[in-house]
Design an enzyme around this catalytic site. Structure first.
Site, PDB file in Angstrom:
ATOM      1  N   SER A 147       0.822  -1.206   0.000  1.00  0.00           N
ATOM      2  CA  SER A 147       0.000   0.000   0.000  1.00  0.00           C
ATOM      3  C   SER A 147       0.852   1.250   0.000  1.00  0.00           C
ATOM      4  CB  SER A 147      -0.927   0.045   1.217  1.00  0.00           C
ATOM      5  OG  SER A 147      -1.692   1.240   1.166  1.00  0.00           O
ATOM      6  N   LYS A 187      -4.595  -6.667   3.375  1.00  0.00           N
ATOM      7  CA  LYS A 187      -4.563  -5.555   2.413  1.00  0.00           C
ATOM      8  C   LYS A 187      -5.977  -5.242   1.915  1.00  0.00           C
ATOM      9  CE  LYS A 187      -2.780  -2.614  -0.650  1.00  0.00           C
ATOM     10  NZ  LYS A 187      -3.765  -2.291  -1.647  1.00  0.00           N
ATOM     11  N   HIS A 231      -7.688  -3.342   4.606  1.00  0.00           N
ATOM     12  CA  HIS A 231      -7.086  -1.998   4.564  1.00  0.00           C
ATOM     13  C   HIS A 231      -7.809  -1.165   3.500  1.00  0.00           C
ATOM     14  CE1 HIS A 231      -4.469   0.828   2.418  1.00  0.00           C
ATOM     15  NE2 HIS A 231      -3.792   1.017   3.527  1.00  0.00           N
ATOM     16  N   ASN A 232      -7.994  -1.741   2.312  1.00  0.00           N
ATOM     17  CA  ASN A 232      -8.656  -1.016   1.228  1.00  0.00           C
ATOM     18  C   ASN A 232     -10.128  -0.751   1.550  1.00  0.00           C
ATOM     19  OD1 ASN A 232      -6.167  -1.476   0.041  1.00  0.00           O
ATOM     20  ND2 ASN A 232      -7.017  -1.940  -1.953  1.00  0.00           N
ATOM     21  N   GLU A 260     -10.189   2.123   3.725  1.00  0.00           N
ATOM     22  CA  GLU A 260      -9.887   3.273   2.854  1.00  0.00           C
ATOM     23  C   GLU A 260     -11.162   3.747   2.139  1.00  0.00           C
ATOM     24  OE1 GLU A 260      -7.665   3.343  -1.387  1.00  0.00           O
ATOM     25  OE2 GLU A 260      -6.472   2.497   0.242  1.00  0.00           O
TER      26      GLU A 260
END
Length: 482
Positions: free
Chosen positions: A133, A187, A190-191, A194
């Site tokens: 990232s 990940k 995480h996105n 986001e």
């Protein structure tokens, strides 16, 4: 072209922007590497620009790439998720030897990573699915890295990964995540966080723009000020700069000439899907994914605006008259909703860790997100400490320091939503963040009625509050309409 044959430490396949920048980062950190791209012209172009850098060699073929690497070979794939990853692995597999390590640094879906890991393990190779990232700049200057796979493969890669990762006062932004597809799963979440963050910021901007009539420059100044306080984060800073940017052609604020139809690559949707599979609610992320889909229906929305009506006279809420007070409430609202969204993401990571036996360390995840990545924020410190003090904490909202913050900032969120509702402005992510908090702190929810309904029409049975057991009622028959 011929890769030179003093053996290289690492190979990198795929020289699109992320691959190119990661290659430059690796070379800059003193790790000799050899690069390869499916189209030779791209490799030649890259070498023309960056090949003079110490330590970079190029291979014209996959065979040349593998031959140029010292065993155990370490090969990082920076190719598009999906079929392209399987294609490169299929080309590499016949050339590799037992113990070689293949790293997928793309945004692959974690079940694909689990499958590839099993297929390669059967051949004696080690497969690492690694979330990367930080966008283009992160790849070049230091990303946040989330590698999952066999521990011994991570140990082989660790010196290089530490060297190329972002650094904060809490250390390098990389850690061993866990086995199998755990790195890509982390990940993905995480996105998802986001997505939630970006939608919450957009809704806050919308209240200032449409309920308070502020222009882009004024709103940008508010975000700039917010970035000095509790909301300090990469995304709030990006927002402030984006709002200040003029369009060179029209000299209007650039954001005012950008079409309001957001696109998505799929990681947010995957987060929602896995959350449903694991029965762990992430309503803020769900709302953000849905909002992007709604935004893409631009033509329908423009047509609907002629037919469907909002509140009369703009429906001003009393709080909208106190501009400074509302801006302060919006700051609290965004902070509150951000915490709620992170709590949902962390709860999902805990559920996945339990379901898949990954042993995720949530405190470490908050630490490696402090630098290099898109969701880096001041808020990650209290999150890190909360899980550090109580690793088995079932929900971030229950950590004493966090509970204090959400309790103190909830009123601002209620005000912001009331203003948006009165003005007829959609605020799905803010609302979902508050609903999550209100539902989680409710000892009694109306699901008792839902269970009664289910038993009535489908004999689905129910439990009682006053004694153990499973119950069913013989409900009265409904009178059929004549």
């Amino acid at each position: 072209m011929g890769a030179n044959h003093n053996h290289r430490h690492v190979g990198l396949v795929g020289l699109a922007v992320m691959g190119e920048n990661l290659a430059r980062n690796i070379a800059r950190n003193g790790v000799p590497l050899v690069v390869y791209n499916r189209t030779l012209a791209r490799t030649e172009e890259f070498m023309g620009e960056h090949g003079t850098a110490a330590g970079i060699a190029a291979a014209a073929t996959v065979e040349e790439l593998v031959a140029a690497l010292e065993p155990p070979r370490r090969i990082i794939l920076m190719v598009k998720a999906g079929a392209p990853v399987d294609g490169v692995i299929a080309e590499l597999a016949p050339l590799l030897e037992e113990g070689d390590v293949v790293v997928d640094g793309g945004n692959s879906h974690f079940p694909d990573t689990d499958r590839r890991a099993a297929e390669l393990a059967a051949l004696g190779f080690r497969f690492v699915g690694m979330g990367v990232s930080g966008g283009e700049e992160g790849a070049l200057k230091g990303p946040s890295l989330m590698p999952g796979g066999p521990r011994e493969a991570y140990d082989l890669l660790e010196p290089m990964l530490v060297a190329i990762s972002a650094k904060t006062e809490a250390g390098p932004c990389v850690t061993y995540i866990g086995p199998g597809g755990s790195g890509h799963y982390v990940k993905m979440v995480h996105n998802g966080i986001e997505y939630g963050d970006m939608q919450l910021i957009a809704e806050t901007y919308d209240v200032m723009r449409r309920a308070l009539g502020m222009d882009a420059k004024e709103i940008g100044e508010v975000f700039l000020r917010w970035n000095e306080g509790k909301l300090a984060s990469f995304l709030v800073e990006v927002t402030a700069h984006a709002l200040a940017q003029p369009d060179p052609e029209t000299m209007k604020p650039l954001v005012d000439v950008i079409l309001d139809a957001a696109e998505q690559k799929g990681t947010g949707k995957w987060t929602s899907m896995t959350a449903l599979d694991l029965a762990t609610p992430v309503p803020t992320i769900d709302a953000a994914v849905t909002a992007r889909i709604m935004s893409s229906m631009k033509t329908q929305r423009v047509a609907a605006a002629e037919i469907l009506h909002g509140p009369d006279g703009g429906g001003a809420h009393p709080a909208a008259g106190d501009r400074a007070g509302l801006i302060a409430a919006l700051e609290d609202a965004l902070y509150f909703a951000k915490i709620s969204s992170y709590a949902q993401g962390m709860a999902l990571l805990r559920a996945a860790s339990d379901a898949y036996s990954w042993g995720l360390n949530l405190s470490e995840l908050a630490r490696i997100w402090k630098g290099g990545c898109i969701i880096r924020a001041k808020l990650l410190d209290p999150i890190r400490f909360a899980f550090g003090e109580e690793p088995d904490l079932p929900n971030l909202l229950l950590a004493p320091s966090i509970a204090e913050q959400v309790n103190a900032n909830a009123a601002g969120c209620r005000t912001a939503i009331a203003v948006a509702r009165a003005a007829g402005l959609p605020c799905p992510a803010l609302s979902a963040s508050l609903d999550y908090f209100d539902a989680y702190r409710s000892p009694a929810l109306p699901a008792n009625l839902i269970q009664a309904q289910r038993d009535f029409f489908g004999a689905h049975t129910y439990k009682r509050v006053d004694r153990e057991g499973i119950f069913h009622t013989e409900w009265p028959a409904l009178q059929e309409a004549v």
